[in-house]
Design a protein around this motif. Structure first.
Motif, PDB file in Angstrom:
ATOM      1  N   SER A 289      37.952  54.519  10.360  1.00 27.59           N
ATOM      2  CA  SER A 289      39.040  55.484  10.420  1.00 27.59           C
ATOM      3  C   SER A 289      39.940  55.344  11.645  1.00 27.59           C
ATOM      4  O   SER A 289      41.134  55.651  11.568  1.00 27.59           O
ATOM      5  N   VAL A 290      39.390  54.919  12.786  1.00 29.71           N
ATOM      6  CA  VAL A 290      40.167  54.937  14.030  1.00 29.71           C
ATOM      7  C   VAL A 290      39.908  53.672  14.831  1.00 29.71           C
ATOM      8  O   VAL A 290      38.998  52.895  14.540  1.00 29.71           O
ATOM      9  N   GLY A 291      40.710  53.491  15.886  1.00 31.54           N
ATOM     10  CA  GLY A 291      40.517  52.364  16.782  1.00 31.54           C
ATOM     11  C   GLY A 291      39.245  52.490  17.591  1.00 31.54           C
ATOM     12  O   GLY A 291      38.742  53.586  17.818  1.00 31.54           O
ATOM     13  N   GLY A 292      38.734  51.348  18.050  1.00 26.65           N
ATOM     14  CA  GLY A 292      37.436  51.335  18.714  1.00 26.65           C
ATOM     15  C   GLY A 292      37.487  51.235  20.215  1.00 26.65           C
ATOM     16  O   GLY A 292      36.502  50.830  20.832  1.00 26.65           O
ATOM     17  N   ASP A 293      38.608  51.607  20.841  1.00 32.60           N
ATOM     18  CA  ASP A 293      38.702  51.474  22.296  1.00 32.60           C
ATOM     19  C   ASP A 293      38.853  52.836  22.955  1.00 32.60           C
ATOM     20  O   ASP A 293      39.364  53.789  22.350  1.00 32.60           O
ATOM     21  N   MET A 294      38.430  52.927  24.214  1.00 34.92           N
ATOM     22  CA  MET A 294      38.454  54.189  24.934  1.00 34.92           C
ATOM     23  C   MET A 294      39.852  54.549  25.426  1.00 34.92           C
ATOM     24  O   MET A 294      40.138  55.718  25.701  1.00 34.92           O
ATOM     25  N   PHE A 295      40.740  53.575  25.539  1.00 36.91           N
ATOM     26  CA  PHE A 295      42.093  53.880  26.002  1.00 36.91           C
ATOM     27  C   PHE A 295      42.798  54.826  25.025  1.00 36.91           C
ATOM     28  O   PHE A 295      43.365  55.849  25.423  1.00 36.91           O
ATOM     29  N   SER A 296      42.786  54.474  23.738  1.00 36.88           N
ATOM     30  CA  SER A 296      43.454  55.327  22.757  1.00 36.88           C
ATOM     31  C   SER A 296      42.742  56.671  22.635  1.00 36.88           C
ATOM     32  O   SER A 296      43.392  57.708  22.409  1.00 36.88           O
ATOM     33  N   THR A 297      41.434  56.684  22.799  1.00 37.05           N
ATOM     34  CA  THR A 297      40.677  57.931  22.738  1.00 37.05           C
ATOM     35  C   THR A 297      41.074  58.859  23.873  1.00 37.05           C
ATOM     36  O   THR A 297      41.295  60.068  23.666  1.00 37.05           O
ATOM     37  N   MET A 298      41.160  58.325  25.083  1.00 37.54           N
ATOM     38  CA  MET A 298      41.610  59.145  26.220  1.00 37.54           C
ATOM     39  C   MET A 298      43.013  59.677  25.979  1.00 37.54           C
ATOM     40  O   MET A 298      43.305  60.850  26.257  1.00 37.54           O
ATOM     41  N   ARG A 299      43.883  58.827  25.471  1.00 36.45           N
ATOM     42  CA  ARG A 299      45.268  59.225  25.301  1.00 36.45           C
ATOM     43  C   ARG A 299      45.390  60.354  24.267  1.00 36.45           C
ATOM     44  O   ARG A 299      46.164  61.293  24.456  1.00 36.45           O
ATOM     45  N   THR A 300      44.642  60.258  23.173  1.00 35.25           N
ATOM     46  CA  THR A 300      44.691  61.321  22.172  1.00 35.25           C
ATOM     47  C   THR A 300      44.160  62.629  22.730  1.00 35.25           C
ATOM     48  O   THR A 300      44.761  63.695  22.538  1.00 35.25           O
ATOM     49  N   ALA A 301      43.023  62.576  23.411  1.00 39.31           N
ATOM     50  CA  ALA A 301      42.454  63.792  23.994  1.00 39.31           C
ATOM     51  C   ALA A 301      43.411  64.417  25.002  1.00 39.31           C
ATOM     52  O   ALA A 301      43.576  65.648  25.068  1.00 39.31           O
ATOM     53  N   PHE A 302      44.037  63.568  25.801  1.00 37.94           N
ATOM     54  CA  PHE A 302      44.972  64.021  26.823  1.00 37.94           C
ATOM     55  C   PHE A 302      46.169  64.718  26.182  1.00 37.94           C
ATOM     56  O   PHE A 302      46.523  65.850  26.537  1.00 37.94           O
TER      57      PHE A 302
END
Length: 426
Positions: A289-302
């Motif tokens: 469903s989603v990308g596997g990297d922490m950069f995009s995860t941080m950006r979405t949460a932020f």
């Protein structure tokens, strides 16, 4: 063997060290021994960190790596569709080889993007051979991993024998730890939940629990089952008062913002968790469903939380993805910051790339502009596992061939189209 990482912009995430506009990190026998503006180590191998940010490796405390072969297939799915697809359709057709290659590529993907510590939440439970295949994959991939063993999707069958068997296999130490993937009282009833908590207590295991509805934390609290070893996952829509019960017990919360927003779970619980006294942590969840990297995860949460109250800062997100996630896994003293005495889990990010240059505020640049293409070098416990943008000693073409064969075989057996038209029916 000493290694000197020299001349980088150091983002230590250790308040006693802070950031260094120009700094060195000395590694000896797998451990960080010194972080300073300049270190004299003539006997060390030198890694030139000029035009690089030097930071601790990311920590992902919740990922289902067995699903890697189906990357992208669920980009448009809701959560019920994902459950129907992955658990109701394809899972039954997984062989141990399918589990192995999916888990291995999933762990390598994480490492490639700077995740040096990862919890693999295994819920493709079928046979011991499937479990062993997942463990073999985590063993064959560099970096520290936690094998979080659950009993599948719901059901009340006992996990005692499987947990004890795997614990015995992993008892020799090494880079693979064991955690218990708890199903929770909503799925199994409170008696089974109590047995699982008791087993984790007995064996000294961390617990990870998907929290999908209000009342789960309250039920565990009322039966004396909340622990400081428990990490809840998601918890969308759970009230601040209930989350405070988890915080008061010393537990933690893992947020998977991309999955939660795309699959319809609701807004990520970052702000509510902070108000309840929890330090949120971040995780990927699943790559269909989603990308596997922490950069995009941080950006979405932020972005999601800033859109609500504007209170978060870039450095908060870095903490969530490193030191706070390490603490949630019982690894506070081992990883998560560039602190002398901790394992040398270190990532070097390019700062001369056009997508991030010029770097004015390193923490802000990592969170707002970072991406896996910037990950130049990765050290896991002092071992260089990625250098000059490429994983070391990994035959990716051969692994890709195996992964595609796995995906195609499962899809054919399950009658699943791979042309983007599949819309599973819950």
């Amino acid at each position: 063997m000493k290694t000197l990482i020299s001349g980088g912009t150091v983002v230590s995430l250790d308040p006693s060290i802070g950031d260094l506009a120009r700094g060195d990190v000395l590694v000896d026998n797998g451990l960080i021994t010194e972080v300073a503006a300049h270190i004299d180590a003539p006997d060390a191998e030198v890694i030139d960190a000029c035009d690089r940010i030097v930071m601790p490796g990311f920590v992902d405390n919740h990922r289902h790596a067995w699903q890697t072969a189906f990357r992208g297939i669920g980009s448009d799915w809701t959560f019920p569709q994902w459950a129907a697809a992955m658990h109701g359709t394809v899972k039954a057709h997984y062989t141990p080889e399918d589990v192995y290659i999916g888990t291995l590529l999933g762990r390598l993907e994480a490492l490639h993007s700077g995740v040096t510590t990862m919890l693999d939440w295994y819920h493709v439970a079928q046979t011991h051979e499937h479990e062993d295949a997942a463990i073999d994959a985590l063993t064959d991939a560099p970096g520290r991993s936690v094998f979080c063993l659950g009993a599948g999707w719901g059901g009340g069958d006992s996990v005692d024998d499987d947990i004890r068997r795997v614990r015995a296999r992993l008892s020799g130490g090494g880079r693979i730890d064991l955690a218990l993937g708890m199903r929770g009282p909503g799925a199994t009833g409170i008696d089974t939940a109590a047995r699982e908590v008791k087993l984790a207590d007995e064996l000294g295991l961390r617990i990870s629990l998907h929290i999908e509805a209000p009342g789960v934390i309250t039920a565990l609290h009322e039966h004396g089952l909340l622990r400081d070893t428990l990490t809840g996952v998601h918890a969308n829509g759970i009230g601040e008062d209930e989350l405070r019960l988890l915080a008061d017990a010393g537990g933690s919360l893992s947020i998977s913002p991309d999955v939660e927003l795309k699959m319809g779970f609701g807004a990520p619980m970052t702000g509510v968790a902070l108000a309840a006294g929890l330090r949120p942590t971040l995780s990927i969840d699943d790559v269909p469903s989603v990308g596997g990297d922490m950069f995009s995860t941080m950006r979405t949460a932020f972005a999601a939380q800033r859109g609500i109250d504007g209170g978060l800062r870039s450095r908060d997100l870095l903490d969530f993805a490193t030191v706070d996630a390490a603490a949630s896994m019982g690894l506070r003293d081992r990883t998560g910051s560039l602190t002398p005495g901790k394992d040398a889990d270190i990532v070097l990010l390019r700062t001369d790339d056009v997508t991030i240059f010029p770097v004015t505020d390193p923490a802000a640049s990592i969170v707002s502009h970072g991406h896996p293409g910037l990950v130049d070098t990765v050290l896991a416990a002092g071992r260089v596992v990625k250098r000059d943008g490429a994983l070391v000693g990994v035959d990716l073409p051969a692994l890709r061939t195996r992964l595609l064969a796995s995906r195609d075989r499962i899809a054919e057996a399950a009658g699943v189209p791979l042309d983007g038209t599949w819309r599973p029916q819950p």
